[in-house]
Motif scaffolding. Sequence first.
Motif, PDB file in Angstrom:
ATOM      1  N   LEU A  76      -4.088   8.232   6.988  1.00  0.00           N
ATOM      2  CA  LEU A  76      -2.721   8.321   7.888  1.00  0.00           C
ATOM      3  C   LEU A  76      -1.780   7.400   7.408  1.00  0.00           C
ATOM      4  CD1 LEU A  76      -4.191   9.312  11.300  1.00  0.00           C
ATOM      5  CD2 LEU A  76      -3.569  10.939  10.061  1.00  0.00           C
ATOM      6  N   SER A  77      -0.497   7.131   8.241  1.00  0.00           N
ATOM      7  CA  SER A  77       0.407   6.056   7.949  1.00  0.00           C
ATOM      8  C   SER A  77       1.462   6.325   8.670  1.00  0.00           C
ATOM      9  CB  SER A  77       1.396   6.353   6.868  1.00  0.00           C
ATOM     10  OG  SER A  77       0.375   6.821   6.018  1.00  0.00           O
ATOM     11  N   GLY A  78       1.945   4.229   8.915  1.00  0.00           N
ATOM     12  CA  GLY A  78       2.862   4.415  10.502  1.00  0.00           C
ATOM     13  C   GLY A  78       2.000   3.267  11.391  1.00  0.00           C
ATOM     14  N   ALA A  79       3.523   3.206  12.131  1.00  0.00           N
ATOM     15  CA  ALA A  79       2.650   2.157  13.099  1.00  0.00           C
ATOM     16  C   ALA A  79       2.221   3.205  14.336  1.00  0.00           C
ATOM     17  CB  ALA A  79       3.383   1.942  13.969  1.00  0.00           C
ATOM     18  N   VAL A  80       1.455   2.845  15.318  1.00  0.00           N
ATOM     19  CA  VAL A  80       0.435   3.418  16.150  1.00  0.00           C
ATOM     20  C   VAL A  80       0.653   2.649  17.381  1.00  0.00           C
ATOM     21  CG1 VAL A  80      -1.643   5.490  17.492  1.00  0.00           C
ATOM     22  CG2 VAL A  80      -0.549   5.558  15.002  1.00  0.00           C
ATOM     23  N   ASN A  81       0.871   2.885  18.288  1.00  0.00           N
ATOM     24  CA  ASN A  81       0.472   1.413  20.218  1.00  0.00           C
ATOM     25  C   ASN A  81      -1.004   2.694  20.039  1.00  0.00           C
ATOM     26  OD1 ASN A  81       2.659   0.735  19.476  1.00  0.00           O
ATOM     27  ND2 ASN A  81       3.551   2.335  21.705  1.00  0.00           N
ATOM     28  N   ALA A  82      -1.958   1.284  19.650  1.00  0.00           N
ATOM     29  CA  ALA A  82      -3.254   2.095  20.023  1.00  0.00           C
ATOM     30  C   ALA A  82      -4.016   1.788  21.647  1.00  0.00           C
ATOM     31  CB  ALA A  82      -4.166   1.663  18.498  1.00  0.00           C
ATOM     32  N   THR A  83      -3.763   1.974  22.767  1.00  0.00           N
ATOM     33  CA  THR A  83      -4.472   1.583  23.551  1.00  0.00           C
ATOM     34  C   THR A  83      -4.387   3.051  24.211  1.00  0.00           C
ATOM     35  OG1 THR A  83      -4.020  -0.029  25.235  1.00  0.00           O
ATOM     36  CG2 THR A  83      -1.982   1.046  24.505  1.00  0.00           C
ATOM     37  N   GLY A  84      -5.082   1.833  26.034  1.00  0.00           N
ATOM     38  CA  GLY A  84      -5.080   3.787  26.687  1.00  0.00           C
ATOM     39  C   GLY A  84      -3.794   3.809  27.180  1.00  0.00           C
ATOM     40  N   VAL A 118       0.973  -1.121  -0.281  1.00  0.00           N
ATOM     41  CA  VAL A 118       0.088   0.150  -0.021  1.00  0.00           C
ATOM     42  C   VAL A 118       0.904   1.131  -0.349  1.00  0.00           C
ATOM     43  CG1 VAL A 118      -2.013   1.217   0.998  1.00  0.00           C
ATOM     44  CG2 VAL A 118      -1.506  -1.154   0.617  1.00  0.00           C
ATOM     45  N   GLY A 119       1.772   0.661   0.519  1.00  0.00           N
ATOM     46  CA  GLY A 119       2.532   2.247   0.650  1.00  0.00           C
ATOM     47  C   GLY A 119       1.298   3.446   1.563  1.00  0.00           C
ATOM     48  N   ASP A 120       1.996   5.192   1.224  1.00  0.00           N
ATOM     49  CA  ASP A 120       1.756   6.074   1.836  1.00  0.00           C
ATOM     50  C   ASP A 120       0.535   5.613   1.720  1.00  0.00           C
ATOM     51  OD1 ASP A 120       4.207   7.261   2.429  1.00  0.00           O
ATOM     52  OD2 ASP A 120       3.866   8.622   0.436  1.00  0.00           O
ATOM     53  N   GLY A 121      -0.077   5.759   3.388  1.00  0.00           N
ATOM     54  CA  GLY A 121      -1.460   5.805   3.535  1.00  0.00           C
ATOM     55  C   GLY A 121      -1.912   4.660   4.105  1.00  0.00           C
ATOM     56  N   PHE A 122      -0.298   3.344   4.649  1.00  0.00           N
ATOM     57  CA  PHE A 122      -0.879   2.618   4.772  1.00  0.00           C
ATOM     58  C   PHE A 122      -0.591   2.660   6.720  1.00  0.00           C
ATOM     59  CE2 PHE A 122       0.631  -1.457   7.326  1.00  0.00           C
ATOM     60  CZ  PHE A 122      -0.484  -2.652   7.351  1.00  0.00           C
ATOM     61  N   LEU A 123      -1.559   2.691   7.675  1.00  0.00           N
ATOM     62  CA  LEU A 123      -2.009   2.570   9.490  1.00  0.00           C
ATOM     63  C   LEU A 123      -1.649   1.493   9.733  1.00  0.00           C
ATOM     64  CD1 LEU A 123      -2.707   5.001  11.382  1.00  0.00           C
ATOM     65  CD2 LEU A 123      -3.805   3.494  12.089  1.00  0.00           C
ATOM     66  N   THR A 124      -1.060   1.007  10.404  1.00  0.00           N
ATOM     67  CA  THR A 124      -0.850  -0.271  11.770  1.00  0.00           C
ATOM     68  C   THR A 124      -1.150   0.097  13.344  1.00  0.00           C
ATOM     69  OG1 THR A 124      -0.013  -2.507  12.160  1.00  0.00           O
ATOM     70  CG2 THR A 124       2.117  -0.441  11.740  1.00  0.00           C
ATOM     71  N   ALA A 125      -2.357  -0.369  14.208  1.00  0.00           N
ATOM     72  CA  ALA A 125      -2.933   0.287  14.739  1.00  0.00           C
ATOM     73  C   ALA A 125      -2.953  -1.252  15.446  1.00  0.00           C
ATOM     74  CB  ALA A 125      -4.604   0.532  15.059  1.00  0.00           C
ATOM     75  N   ARG A 126      -1.146  -0.513  16.615  1.00  0.00           N
ATOM     76  CA  ARG A 126      -0.924  -2.169  17.510  1.00  0.00           C
ATOM     77  C   ARG A 126      -1.722  -1.324  19.090  1.00  0.00           C
ATOM     78  NH1 ARG A 126       5.241  -1.011  15.743  1.00  0.00           N
ATOM     79  NH2 ARG A 126       5.474  -1.746  13.625  1.00  0.00           N
ATOM     80  N   ALA A 127      -3.067  -2.623  18.759  1.00  0.00           N
ATOM     81  CA  ALA A 127      -3.752  -2.871  19.592  1.00  0.00           C
ATOM     82  C   ALA A 127      -3.898  -3.993  20.982  1.00  0.00           C
ATOM     83  CB  ALA A 127      -5.210  -3.132  19.150  1.00  0.00           C
ATOM     84  N   GLY A 128      -4.240  -2.942  22.456  1.00  0.00           N
ATOM     85  CA  GLY A 128      -3.624  -3.841  23.567  1.00  0.00           C
ATOM     86  C   GLY A 128      -5.160  -4.591  23.737  1.00  0.00           C
ATOM     87  N   LEU A 129      -5.628  -4.373  24.801  1.00  0.00           N
ATOM     88  CA  LEU A 129      -6.558  -5.012  24.868  1.00  0.00           C
ATOM     89  C   LEU A 129      -8.050  -4.001  24.619  1.00  0.00           C
ATOM     90  CD1 LEU A 129      -8.467  -6.268  27.347  1.00  0.00           C
ATOM     91  CD2 LEU A 129      -7.832  -4.971  29.216  1.00  0.00           C
ATOM     92  N   ILE A 130      -9.050  -4.744  24.543  1.00  0.00           N
ATOM     93  CA  ILE A 130     -10.317  -3.962  24.020  1.00  0.00           C
ATOM     94  C   ILE A 130     -11.788  -3.810  24.676  1.00  0.00           C
ATOM     95  CG2 ILE A 130     -11.619  -3.636  22.017  1.00  0.00           C
ATOM     96  CD1 ILE A 130      -8.955  -4.348  20.209  1.00  0.00           C
ATOM     97  N   ILE A 131     -12.028  -3.675  24.838  1.00  0.00           N
ATOM     98  CA  ILE A 131     -13.280  -3.820  25.607  1.00  0.00           C
ATOM     99  C   ILE A 131     -14.404  -3.192  24.893  1.00  0.00           C
ATOM    100  CG2 ILE A 131     -11.955  -4.349  27.957  1.00  0.00           C
ATOM    101  CD1 ILE A 131     -12.448  -1.405  28.913  1.00  0.00           C
ATOM    102  N   GLY A 132     -15.877  -3.733  25.835  1.00  0.00           N
ATOM    103  CA  GLY A 132     -17.016  -2.754  25.182  1.00  0.00           C
ATOM    104  C   GLY A 132     -18.011  -3.466  24.993  1.00  0.00           C
ATOM    105  N   PRO A 133     -19.446  -3.210  24.702  1.00  0.00           N
ATOM    106  CA  PRO A 133     -20.082  -3.928  23.757  1.00  0.00           C
ATOM    107  C   PRO A 133     -20.341  -4.996  22.646  1.00  0.00           C
ATOM    108  CG  PRO A 133     -20.947  -2.026  24.552  1.00  0.00           C
ATOM    109  CD  PRO A 133     -19.334  -1.356  24.457  1.00  0.00           C
ATOM    110  N   HIS A 134     -20.884  -6.120  22.713  1.00  0.00           N
ATOM    111  CA  HIS A 134     -20.021  -7.111  21.411  1.00  0.00           C
ATOM    112  C   HIS A 134     -18.859  -7.937  21.696  1.00  0.00           C
ATOM    113  CE1 HIS A 134     -23.894  -6.254  19.402  1.00  0.00           C
ATOM    114  NE2 HIS A 134     -23.779  -4.862  20.123  1.00  0.00           N
TER     115      HIS A 134
END
Length: 333
Positions: A204-212, A139-155
């Motif tokens: 958006l591009s690059g890696a992101v630590n996507a947690t609280g 994909v190149g530019d425009g590829f974002l990777t969200a490195r998620a941790g603990l995800i909570i919520g309904p469903h």
Amino acid sequence: MRLLVLGGTHFLGRHVVTAALDRGHDVATFTRGVSGDPPDGVRALHGDRDDPAALPAALDGWAPELVVDTSCQTRAAAENAAAALSEVRGYAFVSSLNAYANWPPGPLGPEDAEPTWSTDDDEYGPVKAFAERTIGAAVGDGFLTARAGLIIGPHDPIHRLGWWLDRISRGGRVVVPDALDQPIAAVDARDLAAWLVGAAERGLSGAVNATGPVGMTTLGGLLDLCREVTGSDAEWVPVPEEELLSAGVEPWVHLPLWLPADVARTAWDVDTTRARELGLPSRPLAESVADTWAWLRVNGRPPMQKLAHRPEPGLPAELEAKLLGRIADDQVT
């Protein structure tokens, strides 16, 4: 815009679909067709991500401009997505903190300062790291990777927070680890979903630590919220780590969200500076817990996703009874 959700019929993917519809996108989901249907107005495309012909055949000329990928579990799935979707403007990929070679236990600094897995085995973390590299290169530019941790919520079908809510709601003496001060952080699936859609829109591009954020709460604080929202009379019975382990209690599994002290000390020390800069919200934890409980009361225990890396959560009743039998009444808090 035309937005494709890889996944999209349960938990995070379900919330991504809702967020995309709310923002006016023409939405399609691509799933195996075994975990339910998307909402009305969504194109329900079906196929096996491990089959290189499945996604092109399902799209059948419908060309997505944006992608949110919540379901990549294999190397083949990553390679096939890279081949079929390299021309999109924005691709938000849901990865994991497990993509880091040193997590757990961490701590984790800025995204570009930490090594990710480069091995060829098919464990969860190395597969996520491989998918990041493979799809990102296509994909190149425009590829974002969200490195998620603990995800909570309904469903939530994984039922970690849900198990605690259910057990605490029944009241009485509840076995808990004696390390209730261990840090913990989480992200609400609805916050993450809406942010992922926005990230794809913005390219958006690059890696992101996507947690609280660091210091969000402790395990004890989270369990206290569970007791509060359920209106329970539950009494905590703290059990030392060595006793839990000697009784066969598996961390994170039998007592969901609990980690041994040597891991818990740094596991949630995760730099989320970039996530905050890019607008990932963090709603009040009490709201996430209350909404999860409200959803559980209406819908009951969701079907467990039968994945090798997701064993059934919760402390078996016979093991809890055995542990409670060892603890004197004067240890109840």
